[in-house]
Structure formats: structure tokens, C-alpha cells
Design a protein around this motif. Structure first.
Motif, PDB file in Angstrom:
ATOM      1  N   PHE A 130     152.573  62.429 102.511  1.00  0.00           N
ATOM      2  CA  PHE A 130     152.203  61.214 102.660  1.00  0.00           C
ATOM      3  C   PHE A 130     151.184  60.399 102.062  1.00  0.00           C
ATOM      4  N   ARG A 173     162.913  59.133 107.820  1.00  0.00           N
ATOM      5  CA  ARG A 173     161.923  58.293 108.778  1.00  0.00           C
ATOM      6  C   ARG A 173     162.929  57.937 109.561  1.00  0.00           C
ATOM      7  N   HIS A 180     146.961  58.951 112.549  1.00  0.00           N
ATOM      8  CA  HIS A 180     148.118  59.183 112.092  1.00  0.00           C
ATOM      9  C   HIS A 180     148.885  58.264 111.796  1.00  0.00           C
ATOM     10  N   TRP A 181     148.858  56.993 112.806  1.00  0.00           N
ATOM     11  CA  TRP A 181     150.675  55.972 112.358  1.00  0.00           C
ATOM     12  C   TRP A 181     150.012  55.157 110.588  1.00  0.00           C
ATOM     13  N   TRP A 227     161.459  67.376 104.858  1.00  0.00           N
ATOM     14  CA  TRP A 227     159.901  67.588 105.000  1.00  0.00           C
ATOM     15  C   TRP A 227     159.325  68.690 104.637  1.00  0.00           C
ATOM     16  N   ARG A 260     150.009  59.034 108.573  1.00  0.00           N
ATOM     17  CA  ARG A 260     151.191  59.581 108.127  1.00  0.00           C
ATOM     18  C   ARG A 260     152.156  59.915 109.006  1.00  0.00           C
ATOM     19  N   ASP A 261     152.892  58.391 108.551  1.00  0.00           N
ATOM     20  CA  ASP A 261     153.888  57.773 109.562  1.00  0.00           C
ATOM     21  C   ASP A 261     153.818  56.371 109.133  1.00  0.00           C
ATOM     22  N   TYR A 262     154.603  55.973 108.915  1.00  0.00           N
ATOM     23  CA  TYR A 262     154.864  54.224 108.501  1.00  0.00           C
ATOM     24  C   TYR A 262     154.922  54.738 106.838  1.00  0.00           C
ATOM     25  N   GLY A 309     163.367  60.350 114.851  1.00  0.00           N
ATOM     26  CA  GLY A 309     162.833  58.957 114.782  1.00  0.00           C
ATOM     27  C   GLY A 309     163.368  58.871 116.047  1.00  0.00           C
ATOM     28  N   HIS A 314     153.571  54.127 121.970  1.00  0.00           N
ATOM     29  CA  HIS A 314     153.439  55.619 121.679  1.00  0.00           C
ATOM     30  C   HIS A 314     152.813  56.619 122.690  1.00  0.00           C
TER      31      HIS A 314
END
Ligand code: MTE
Ligand code: MO
Length: 372
Positions: free
Chosen positions: A241, A356, A221-222, A236, A225-227, A107, A46
Motif C-alpha cells: 500500500f 480493491r 487506515h482509510w 493480496w 491502507r485503502d483507497y 469490497g 464505515h
């Protein structure tokens, strides 16, 4: 250019993004070996790759109140009992490009190669946590990991796993300093990374700088707000999240590495090859292959690698030799795997599509022509 110091990479890798560097091996190389050679192991960064000096490297392990914090050099880590295991690592975004074909997602456009397998050696996380005085009393707690890679604002990569997994010796979570008998390559976390068998790649924090036990998941964040996975109905504008759990164990997966989509195969007999894997240590027990888009099925031959019950951390390679039905001009080859909980892959992308593009594990399909 913060990426000026990135390492040199193998030319066979298919590059999805140069800065940060993200690349996967081509399908036919992916299943050439059970253990993926280090130079072609998929890479998911990243941020820029830090250049760490093994002499001055230190891992900070925060102790519990009344315990002791540890500041470990590489030599200190080598003094813990050495543990070695074969583990497959898969990115949550593996096979995202198939989701994109159905409907746009945000992504990197991974094909089927954001997955690789290595023999990892290191100290067990449970031994290091125990040395710092941690116990499994706070059953809801999380072990947070911080990388030594960071963005221009100084924010480091981070992720967490439940303390219960971290403290379970049977879960075999490693602080790995060796990959296939070599020190970790820079792209894969030199000098130390976390390896969490059966769990999504994002938690295998590279260039590990800090380990702490916290009441909550990592605020990275990961992690937050992700994964995470969502319903196909979420976009979106509506995504929340906080409403979904972070991805940890991954679902059952398989893909065809040979032949490739669009290839021409000989009439007579066709050889089909691929990989299959499931998260959480669940063993792959069967791979079904169809030459006619899923109307009729053959059972593929699995490789001979040993799978320990509930600790099947590594993939199975498989192959099938099948007669090409006479008169066929094309084949719609499909594969699907079954794990030891009898979990199966969904037949299409539509019901699992998410904004995502993670957790893409529908039946893998390859369309080939038959030589006249
Ligand atoms: N750790 C750090 N410090 N920085 C990262 O960018 N990427 C994560 C994980 N660990 C990442 C990280 C993700 S999303 C994946 S899929 C795996 O590393 C990829 O590991 P690999 O590059 O060794 O294949
Ligand atoms: Mo990932």
C-alpha cells in the motif's frame, strides 16, 4: 448493538450493507433530478452514525506553532462567510460490481449509484485555516480530518488532502453545514462535514471533529491502507500500500441509468439517459452513446447546467433519443464520456481491474431486448 441509534432510511435505497449502513439510489431515481434529494443521496458509512448534539458540538482546529488553536461551535462557523456550491460526490468503489464480474475483488458491491449531487453550504476551509494562523508555506503539508464516528477500539474515521488544495480559495473546499438548504442529515455528517470538490468521496469526512495541518498524510487506515489503485497483476499477497498514492481527484466517469440491463424497449425510438462527471473540476464536454456495442456512435444531449472552467464540480445529466435500427432484436447500449482534458474512459474492465475494485470507469454497457 452500536448501530441501534442509526437513523431511519428511505425505503427506495438499495442496501449493500445494513451495519454499517451502505446504500445507493436505484438508477432511474438517480437521474430523475439534477440535484439528488437528501433522502436518496447514496450513503457510505464505515462505522455507526454518531448522534451529535448541535448545542455542544465543537470543531477543533489545531493552529500552527505560534498561531492559535480554535474550538468552534456551530454558531462560530456560521460567522465565517457562507459559501454555496453544487458538488457531485462519488465513492471510489462506484461500479465495483462490474469489476467483480470480471474477477473477484474485496469490497461492497456497488452498482452505478455510489454517486450523487447536492448543493452544499458552509464555511470555506481556507478561511477557517487562515483564522487559526495557517499559511501556505509548507507546500508539502497535508490537512488531516478526523470524524466523530469510531470503532469499538475508539479509532475514528480519518483522511487528508494536500494543504495546497485546502488553502486554495479556487478549490472551494468547504466545512459544510447545509445540504440542499437543510441541515446535513445524520447519515451525511450532521452537523458538519468536509466537502472537497472534484475529489474522491473518502476525503469528504463526515461528523467532523478535528482539523490539523501535518507534515505527512493522515495515518488513518482509510488514507494509507485503502483507497489506492494498483496494477491488475497485484494480489493480496503482493500488495504494497505504501507504493501507491492515495486517490484524490477521480478519473472521468459516465453510466447509463435508463433503460436498465435486461429490459425490453419498444421498437421505433429508444430514449437513453445517464450521468457523466470527471474529477478535479474538469468539465464533461461530450458523451458518446452506441446502440451496437461500440461499432457506431451517437452524441448525447447534455443538460443545460453551467460548467465553470476548471471548477466543474458537478455532473452533467445527458440523454439521447435514437431510432432503433429496423429488424434489431436486441441492443448493446454503451456510453463513454470525454472531459475537457480529452480524458476518455477505457473500453473494458480488464486493464483497470484492481484487487480493491476502485476506480471502475470502463464504458458502461446495458443489454436490452427490442419488443417485436
Ligand atoms: N466520514 C466519516 N467520518 N466516516 C465515514 O465512514 N465515509 C467516506 C466519506 N466520509 C466516511 C466519511 C466515504 S468512503 C464516502 S464515499 C463518503 O463519505 C460518502 O458520503 P455520503 O455517505 O454522504 O454519500
Ligand atoms: Mo467511499
Amino acid at each position: 448493538d452500536p448501530y441501534i441509534d442509526d437513523p431511519v432510511r428511505h425505503p427506495a435505497l438499495k442496501v449493500n450493507s445494513q451495519r454499517p449502513f451502505n446504500a445507493e439510489p436505484p438508477p432511474e431515481l438517480l437521474t430523475e433530478n439534477y440535484i439528488t434529494p437528501n433522502p436518496i443521496f447514496f450513503t457510505r458509512n464505515h462505522l455507526p452514525v454518531p448522534n451529535l448534539d448541535p448545542e455542544t458540538y465543537r470543531l477543533h482546529v489545531v493552529g500552527p506553532p505560534g498561531g492559535q488553536s480554535l474550538c468552534l461551535s456551530l454558531d462560530d462557523l456560521y460567522k465565517f462567510p457562507r459559501h454555496e456550491i453544487t458538488v457531485t460526490l462519488q465513492c471510489a468503489g462506484n461500479r465495483r460490481s462490474e469489476m467483480t464480474q470480471f474477477k473477484e475483488v474485496r469490497g461492497l458491491e456497488w452498482n452505478i449509484g455510489a454517486i450523487s449531487t447536492a448543493r452544499w453550504a458552509g464555511a470555506r476551509l481556507c478561511d477557517v485555516l487562515a483564522k487559526a494562523g495557517h499559511q501556505l508555506c509548507e507546500t508539502e503539508a497535508h490537512v488531516c480530518f478526523e470524524g466523530l464516528d469510531s470503532d469499538p477500539t475508539g479509532t475514528a474515521y480519518g483522511a487528508s488532502i494536500p494543504l495546497a488544495r485546502a488553502m486554495d480559495p479556487e478549490a472551494e473546499v468547504l466545512l459544510a453545514y447545509e445540504m440542499n438548504g437543510q441541515p446535513l442529515p445524520r447519515d451525511h455528517g450532521f452537523p458538519v462535514r468536509v466537502v472537497v470538490p472534484g475529489v474522491v468521496g473518502a476525503r469528504h469526512v463526515k461528523w467532523l471533529g478535528k482539523v490539523s495541518v501535518e507534515p505527512e498524510e493522515s495515518y488513518s487506515h482509510w488514507q494509507r491502507r485503502d483507497y489506492k489503485g494498483f496494477s491488475p497483476s497485484v494480489d493480496w499477497d503482493t500488495v504494497d500500500f505504501d507504493s501507491a498514492p492515495s486517490i484524490q481527484e477521480l478519473p472521468v466517469q459516465s453510466a447509463i441509468t435508463e433503460p436498465k440491463d435486461g429490459e425490453t424497449v419498444q421498437s421505433g425510438e429508444v430514449t437513453i439517459k445517464g450521468y457523466a462527471w470527471s474529477g478535479g473540476g474538469r468539465a464533461v464536454v461530450r458523451v458518446d452513446v452506441s446502440l451496437d456495442g461500440g461499432l457506431t456512435w451517437h452524441v448525447a444531449e447534455l443538460d443545460g447546467e453551467e460548467q465553470r472552467p476548471r471548477k466543474a464540480w458537478a455532473w452533467r445529466l445527458w440523454q439521447l433519443q435514437a431510432p432503433v435500427p429496423a429488424g434489431r432484436k436486441e441492443l448493446n447500449i454503451v456510453c463513454k464520456a470525454v472531459d475537457d482534458s480529452y480524458n476518455v474512459q477505457p473500453d473494458t474492465v480488464a486493464p483497470i481491474w484492481n484487487l480493491r475494485g476502485v476506480l471502475s470507469n470502463a464504458w458502461h454497457r446495458v443489454h436490452v431486448h427490442v419488443a417485436p
